[in-house]
Design a protein around this motif. Structure first.
Motif, PDB file in Angstrom:
ATOM      1  N   ASP A  27       0.834  -1.205   0.000  1.00 41.57           N
ATOM      2  CA  ASP A  27       0.000   0.000   0.000  1.00 41.57           C
ATOM      3  C   ASP A  27       0.870   1.257   0.000  1.00 41.57           C
ATOM      4  OD1 ASP A  27      -2.288  -1.517  -0.032  1.00 41.57           O
ATOM      5  OD2 ASP A  27      -2.736  -1.244   2.107  1.00 41.57           O
ATOM      6  N   TYR A  30       2.435   1.438  -3.647  1.00 41.07           N
ATOM      7  CA  TYR A  30       1.678   1.453  -4.897  1.00 41.07           C
ATOM      8  C   TYR A  30       0.228   1.938  -4.810  1.00 41.07           C
ATOM      9  CZ  TYR A  30       5.609  -1.513  -6.117  1.00 41.07           C
ATOM     10  OH  TYR A  30       6.862  -2.000  -6.304  1.00 41.07           O
ATOM     11  N   ASP A  31      -0.319   2.121  -3.642  1.00 38.10           N
ATOM     12  CA  ASP A  31      -1.743   2.415  -3.525  1.00 38.10           C
ATOM     13  C   ASP A  31      -1.994   3.916  -3.371  1.00 38.10           C
ATOM     14  OD1 ASP A  31      -4.485   1.339  -3.250  1.00 38.10           O
ATOM     15  OD2 ASP A  31      -4.352   2.307  -1.279  1.00 38.10           O
ATOM     16  N   GLU A  32      -2.519   4.535  -4.427  1.00 42.19           N
ATOM     17  CA  GLU A  32      -2.742   5.985  -4.426  1.00 42.19           C
ATOM     18  C   GLU A  32      -3.722   6.436  -3.338  1.00 42.19           C
ATOM     19  OE1 GLU A  32      -1.728   9.645  -5.192  1.00 42.19           O
ATOM     20  OE2 GLU A  32      -0.790   7.950  -6.189  1.00 42.19           O
ATOM     21  N   PRO A  33      -4.823   5.741  -3.095  1.00 41.95           N
ATOM     22  CA  PRO A  33      -5.701   6.152  -1.986  1.00 41.95           C
ATOM     23  C   PRO A  33      -4.977   6.143  -0.625  1.00 41.95           C
ATOM     24  CG  PRO A  33      -6.894   4.691  -3.451  1.00 41.95           C
ATOM     25  CD  PRO A  33      -5.450   4.673  -3.892  1.00 41.95           C
ATOM     26  N   THR A  34      -4.095   5.180  -0.439  1.00 44.32           N
ATOM     27  CA  THR A  34      -3.307   5.150   0.805  1.00 44.32           C
ATOM     28  C   THR A  34      -2.393   6.359   0.869  1.00 44.32           C
ATOM     29  OG1 THR A  34      -3.391   2.738   0.950  1.00 44.32           O
ATOM     30  CG2 THR A  34      -1.608   3.822   2.139  1.00 44.32           C
ATOM     31  N   HIS A  35      -1.766   6.699  -0.245  1.00 38.43           N
ATOM     32  CA  HIS A  35      -0.888   7.884  -0.276  1.00 38.43           C
ATOM     33  C   HIS A  35      -1.662   9.134   0.113  1.00 38.43           C
ATOM     34  CE1 HIS A  35       1.718   5.744  -3.550  1.00 38.43           C
ATOM     35  NE2 HIS A  35       1.784   5.152  -2.383  1.00 38.43           N
ATOM     36  N   ARG A  36      -2.854   9.300  -0.464  1.00 38.60           N
ATOM     37  CA  ARG A  36      -3.668  10.485  -0.156  1.00 38.60           C
ATOM     38  C   ARG A  36      -4.114  10.495   1.303  1.00 38.60           C
ATOM     39  NH1 ARG A  36      -5.565   9.378  -5.328  1.00 38.60           N
ATOM     40  NH2 ARG A  36      -7.389   8.277  -4.511  1.00 38.60           N
TER      41      ARG A  36
END
Length: 68
Positions: A27, A30-36
């Motif tokens: 996450d 690679y996981d954009e929602p996690t980054h946000r």
């Protein structure tokens, strides 16, 4: 460490839970929602820190308190 704003600004996983650690790492990578979501949490944490008095102000306030 529940309800600790510093801890809530990141992801955590029990080190011996290999699947949870791998999932958190994937996450983070690679996981954009996690980054946000993590960026929002970091911003919340920084806003909360900005509301705290400086160390000097906290010491001054403690020194001004009446002695019991």
């Amino acid at each position: 460490m529940r309800r600790n704003p510093f801890v809530e600004a990141g992801l955590s996983a029990e080190i011996f839970d290999e699947q949870a650690v791998l999932r958190a790492l994937m996450d983070l990578l690679y996981d954009e929602p996690t980054h946000r979501a993590l960026a929002d949490r970091r911003a919340d944490y920084l806003r909360a820190l900005a509301l705290l008095p400086s160390a000097a102000d906290a010491v001054r306030a403690a020194l001004r308190r009446p002695q019991s």
